[in-house]
Enzyme design. Structure first.
Site, PDB file in Angstrom:
ATOM      1  N   TYR A  85       0.839  -1.204   0.000  1.00 44.51           N
ATOM      2  CA  TYR A  85       0.000   0.000   0.000  1.00 44.51           C
ATOM      3  C   TYR A  85       0.873   1.252   0.000  1.00 44.51           C
ATOM      4  O   TYR A  85       0.598   2.229  -0.694  1.00 44.51           O
ATOM      5  CB  TYR A  85      -0.925   0.004   1.227  1.00 44.51           C
ATOM      6  CG  TYR A  85      -1.937   1.126   1.164  1.00 44.51           C
ATOM      7  CD1 TYR A  85      -3.188   0.923   0.588  1.00 44.51           C
ATOM      8  CD2 TYR A  85      -1.633   2.401   1.649  1.00 44.51           C
ATOM      9  CE1 TYR A  85      -4.109   1.952   0.493  1.00 44.51           C
ATOM     10  CE2 TYR A  85      -2.539   3.439   1.556  1.00 44.51           C
ATOM     11  CZ  TYR A  85      -3.789   3.213   0.978  1.00 44.51           C
ATOM     12  OH  TYR A  85      -4.690   4.240   0.879  1.00 44.51           O
ATOM     13  N   PHE A 137      -7.508  21.366 -24.842  1.00 46.58           N
ATOM     14  CA  PHE A 137      -7.789  19.939 -24.889  1.00 46.58           C
ATOM     15  C   PHE A 137      -9.037  19.717 -24.039  1.00 46.58           C
ATOM     16  O   PHE A 137      -9.232  20.385 -23.021  1.00 46.58           O
ATOM     17  CB  PHE A 137      -6.623  19.065 -24.420  1.00 46.58           C
ATOM     18  CG  PHE A 137      -6.992  17.617 -24.601  1.00 46.58           C
ATOM     19  CD1 PHE A 137      -7.067  17.073 -25.867  1.00 46.58           C
ATOM     20  CD2 PHE A 137      -7.354  16.820 -23.522  1.00 46.58           C
ATOM     21  CE1 PHE A 137      -7.497  15.764 -26.070  1.00 46.58           C
ATOM     22  CE2 PHE A 137      -7.779  15.515 -23.711  1.00 46.58           C
ATOM     23  CZ  PHE A 137      -7.845  14.979 -24.988  1.00 46.58           C
ATOM     24  N   THR A 138      -9.864  18.748 -24.450  1.00 49.61           N
ATOM     25  CA  THR A 138     -11.191  18.575 -23.843  1.00 49.61           C
ATOM     26  C   THR A 138     -11.139  18.468 -22.318  1.00 49.61           C
ATOM     27  O   THR A 138     -11.756  19.262 -21.608  1.00 49.61           O
ATOM     28  CB  THR A 138     -11.870  17.329 -24.441  1.00 49.61           C
ATOM     29  OG1 THR A 138     -10.981  16.223 -24.307  1.00 49.61           O
ATOM     30  CG2 THR A 138     -12.216  17.536 -25.903  1.00 49.61           C
ATOM     31  N   ASP A 228       1.251  20.319 -20.332  1.00 49.46           N
ATOM     32  CA  ASP A 228       0.523  19.066 -20.459  1.00 49.46           C
ATOM     33  C   ASP A 228       1.476  18.214 -21.299  1.00 49.46           C
ATOM     34  O   ASP A 228       1.481  18.286 -22.530  1.00 49.46           O
ATOM     35  CB  ASP A 228      -0.807  19.298 -21.181  1.00 49.46           C
ATOM     36  CG  ASP A 228      -1.486  17.981 -21.533  1.00 49.46           C
ATOM     37  OD1 ASP A 228      -0.883  16.917 -21.320  1.00 49.46           O
ATOM     38  OD2 ASP A 228      -2.626  18.018 -22.030  1.00 49.46           O
ATOM     39  N   LYS A 271       0.004   7.792 -23.262  1.00 51.11           N
ATOM     40  CA  LYS A 271       0.473   8.124 -24.626  1.00 51.11           C
ATOM     41  C   LYS A 271       1.985   7.873 -24.703  1.00 51.11           C
ATOM     42  O   LYS A 271       2.420   6.743 -24.769  1.00 51.11           O
ATOM     43  CB  LYS A 271       0.120   9.567 -24.974  1.00 51.11           C
ATOM     44  CG  LYS A 271      -1.353   9.778 -25.290  1.00 51.11           C
ATOM     45  CD  LYS A 271      -2.210   9.913 -24.086  1.00 51.11           C
ATOM     46  CE  LYS A 271      -3.594  10.412 -24.371  1.00 51.11           C
ATOM     47  NZ  LYS A 271      -4.426  10.442 -23.155  1.00 51.11           N
ATOM     48  N   ARG A 395     -13.404  15.143 -34.075  1.00 52.82           N
ATOM     49  CA  ARG A 395     -12.777  16.253 -33.363  1.00 52.82           C
ATOM     50  C   ARG A 395     -13.248  17.532 -34.042  1.00 52.82           C
ATOM     51  O   ARG A 395     -12.592  18.050 -34.933  1.00 52.82           O
ATOM     52  CB  ARG A 395     -11.236  16.142 -33.401  1.00 52.82           C
ATOM     53  CG  ARG A 395     -10.643  15.189 -32.359  1.00 52.82           C
ATOM     54  CD  ARG A 395     -11.064  15.557 -30.989  1.00 52.82           C
ATOM     55  NE  ARG A 395     -10.469  14.798 -29.900  1.00 52.82           N
ATOM     56  CZ  ARG A 395     -11.132  14.480 -28.792  1.00 52.82           C
ATOM     57  NH1 ARG A 395     -12.405  14.768 -28.654  1.00 52.82           N
ATOM     58  NH2 ARG A 395     -10.527  13.863 -27.793  1.00 52.82           N
ATOM     59  N   PHE A 462     -18.934  14.516 -26.355  1.00 60.17           N
ATOM     60  CA  PHE A 462     -18.528  13.658 -27.480  1.00 60.17           C
ATOM     61  C   PHE A 462     -18.419  12.188 -27.088  1.00 60.17           C
ATOM     62  O   PHE A 462     -18.567  11.303 -27.917  1.00 60.17           O
ATOM     63  CB  PHE A 462     -17.196  14.148 -28.072  1.00 60.17           C
ATOM     64  CG  PHE A 462     -16.064  14.164 -27.088  1.00 60.17           C
ATOM     65  CD1 PHE A 462     -15.881  15.243 -26.247  1.00 60.17           C
ATOM     66  CD2 PHE A 462     -15.190  13.096 -26.999  1.00 60.17           C
ATOM     67  CE1 PHE A 462     -14.850  15.258 -25.321  1.00 60.17           C
ATOM     68  CE2 PHE A 462     -14.157  13.101 -26.087  1.00 60.17           C
ATOM     69  CZ  PHE A 462     -13.995  14.182 -25.237  1.00 60.17           C
TER      70      PHE A 462
HETATM   71  C1  LIG Z   1      -3.296  16.329 -24.721  1.00 61.04           C
HETATM   72  C2  LIG Z   1      -4.009  15.498 -23.710  1.00 61.04           C
HETATM   73  N1  LIG Z   1      -4.064  15.929 -22.441  1.00 61.04           N
HETATM   74  C3  LIG Z   1      -4.704  15.221 -21.491  1.00 61.04           C
HETATM   75  C4  LIG Z   1      -5.331  14.033 -21.772  1.00 61.04           C
HETATM   76  C5  LIG Z   1      -6.093  13.307 -20.681  1.00 61.04           C
HETATM   77  O1  LIG Z   1      -5.438  12.160 -20.306  1.00 61.04           O
HETATM   78  P1  LIG Z   1      -6.215  10.853 -19.802  1.00 61.04           P
HETATM   79  O2  LIG Z   1      -7.000  10.324 -20.961  1.00 61.04           O
HETATM   80  O3  LIG Z   1      -5.110   9.943 -19.379  1.00 61.04           O
HETATM   81  O4  LIG Z   1      -7.087  11.252 -18.669  1.00 61.04           O
HETATM   82  C6  LIG Z   1      -5.292  13.546 -23.078  1.00 61.04           C
HETATM   83  C7  LIG Z   1      -5.984  12.284 -23.412  1.00 61.04           C
HETATM   84  O5  LIG Z   1      -6.372  11.994 -24.500  1.00 61.04           O
HETATM   85  C8  LIG Z   1      -4.612  14.302 -24.071  1.00 61.04           C
HETATM   86  O6  LIG Z   1      -4.550  13.894 -25.352  1.00 61.04           O
END
Ligand SMILES: Cc1ncc(COP(=O)(O)O)c(C=O)c1O
Length: 472
Positions: A85, A137-138, A228, A271, A395, A462
């Site tokens: 843990y 980014f979303t 990011d 990624k 997108r 989406f």
């Molecule tokens: C540029 C970017 N930032 C943040 C994220 C969010 O990461 P996660 O899907 O691991 O929550 C993504 C995921 O697609 C991304 O492409």
């Protein structure tokens, strides 16, 4: 040059095909289906490729997130998971890998990127503060807005034009930053959120030159940069290939220099880091680190696992070293370019230049008979699935969501279908199948009808929105 039988000539090896720097040890069968079957499945899924079952997909280009093939070394590391843990040895391996490769001192693991974004946004944004980003980014923007922050787009205008061949469309427009400071004052800005290989712009990198200028600007105003870092290695590769002064420099060194301009980063390890799950916050700011450690316990788990198993952290640690291998990253980005070149040769409109993780088809031009309110990118992604079982994603206007103040659709200039290439998973023959399907659809594009939205979730719509074809 090489001496051959007494003559000097250009080394022919220079021009030969470069193969993937690995061979395949384990395979996973793919299932082909019929067109009628797929037409039924996409109808059941509300014309949203996120709602398909993966067993009904032939070639899955939905995302490069968590879809990488891990190496034998990573799988071996999984067996060495220390599932304590607290204080798992794998956490210390992860911490050491981040310190060595990214150069940040403090590390807080999270179960994936958006958890790191959540904690960072909650801790670093005061209500009403702006967060300038090089496009959005979303999930990143969603967490900024959940923390009552305001997203401000500071990417160069070229990034919004899919045909513009600018080599660094992820660059920041310093005039836009100046304007924000002049209008709102320095204290109205929480931090600069910079994404390498900007996903929503088509996987477009920023240059080191631009980053250096932005860092100088940020220092002058006392505003921190938080990356990011999700696709930072792919960005480092483009700097190596395109920016004067970086040719031949190892990607590992370029990445380290990029990160040196920031105070820290949020990271989706799913990624670049070549794993199926994971993420982290890394920073040089001790105060933020202490606060993040306190908060991660509430939402993710103890600060030495952050929602991950020990074996997951080991796989990330090993993936971090593998991702900076120059041969690997070159082969990864070249495969994306290969698919892009096949579409380009066929005259299919795509975002140029081709980015680091995906080929983005310009649905606005592909389906020029459909207005944006009929969701052309959503319709094209559905049609591609029906044609060949290839799954891409929208997108465009659906991903952009609604403006939180007016409640109206946000209308992005880019209306794209993303064909995202998982890392080390498919061969170029798979890419040929994808290209042939896109080419066939392009020939019969006028037959593709628009969609209407029949179910709309309030957040990140989406993922779960449902559609029906518009009947003329
Ligand atoms: C540029 C970017 N930032 C943040 C994220 C969010 O990461 P996660 O899907 O691991 O929550 C993504 C995921 O697609 C991304 O492409």
């Amino acid at each position: 040059m090489r001496r051959v039988q007494g003559r000097e000539r250009k080394d022919p090896v220079d021009k030969r095909t470069i193969a993937e720097p690995y061979k395949i040890k384990v395979v996973e069968p793919l299932r082909a289906t019929t067109r009628d079957y797929r037409a039924e499945k996409i109808r059941e899924a509300g014309y949203n490729t996120f709602l398909l079952r993966s067993e009904d997909v032939y070639i899955d280009l939905l995302t490069d997130s968590g879809t990488s093939a891990m190496s034998d070394n990573q799988w071996a590391g999984m067996m060495l998971g220390d599932e304590a843990y607290a204080g798992s040895r794998n956490f210390y391996h992860l911490e050491a890998a981040v310190q060595e490769i990214y150069g940040f001192r403090y590390v807080v693991p999270t179960h994936q990127g958006r958890a790191a974004e959540h904690i960072t946004s909650q801790l670093r944004i005061k209500p009403g503060q702006y967060v300038p980003m090089n496009m959005y980014f979303t999930t990143t923007r969603e967490h900024v807005e959940l923390a009552h922050g305001i997203f401000y787009d500071c990417i160069i205008d070229e990034a919004h034009d899919p045909a513009n061949p600018h080599p660094f469309k992820g660059n920041v427009d310093l005039a836009k930053l100046d304007r924000l400071v002049q209008e709102k004052g320095r204290d109205a800005i929480a931090y600069l959120s910079l994404a390498p290989c900007v996903n929503m712009a088509g996987g477009q990198p920023f240059s080191m030159g631009n980053l250096r200028q932005v860092a100088a600007w940020a220092r002058r105003h006392g505003i921190p940069i938080i990356f990011d870092a999700t696709r930072a290695v792919e960005n480092a590769y483009f700097i190596q290939q395109r920016e004067p002064g970086y040719a031949g420099k190892p990607v590992r060194e370029i990445l380290r220099e990029m990160m040196s301009y920031g105070e820290g980063c949020t990271m989706s390890s799913k990624k670049d880091n070549l794993v199926n799950i994971g993420g982290f916050i890394a920073t040089n700011n001790e105060e933020f680190f202490v606060q993040a450690k306190e908060m991660v316990v509430v939402y993710e788990g103890l600060h030495t696992y952050g929602g991950l198993a020990g074996r997951d952290m080991e796989a990330i640690a090993r993936g971090i070293y593998e991702m900076v291998d120059d041969a690997y990253i070159a082969s990864r980005v070249r495969q994306v370019e290969y698919l892009g070149s096949r579409l380009r040769e066929a005259g299919i409109p795509i975002v140029e230049p081709v980015g680091g993780h995906a080929v983005f088809v310009d649905a606005k031009r592909f389906l020029s008979h459909l207005p944006q309110e009929e969701f052309p990118a959503q319709a094209l992604a559905a049609a591609l699935y029906v044609d060949s079982g290839v799954r891409g994603m929208e997108r465009g206007i659906v991903s952009a969501g609604r403006d939180p103040v007016t409640g109206e659709h946000r209308r992005p200039k880019l209306e794209l279908v993303r064909l995202t290439i998982p890392r080390r998973v498919y061969t170029n023959l798979h890419m040929d199948v994808v290209a042939e399907s896109c080419i066939a659809l392009y020939g019969e594009r006028r037959a593709i009808r628009g969609l209407k939205m029949v179910y709309e979730p309030k957040k990140l719509r989406f993922f779960q929105a449902r559609f029906e074809p518009i009947v003329p």
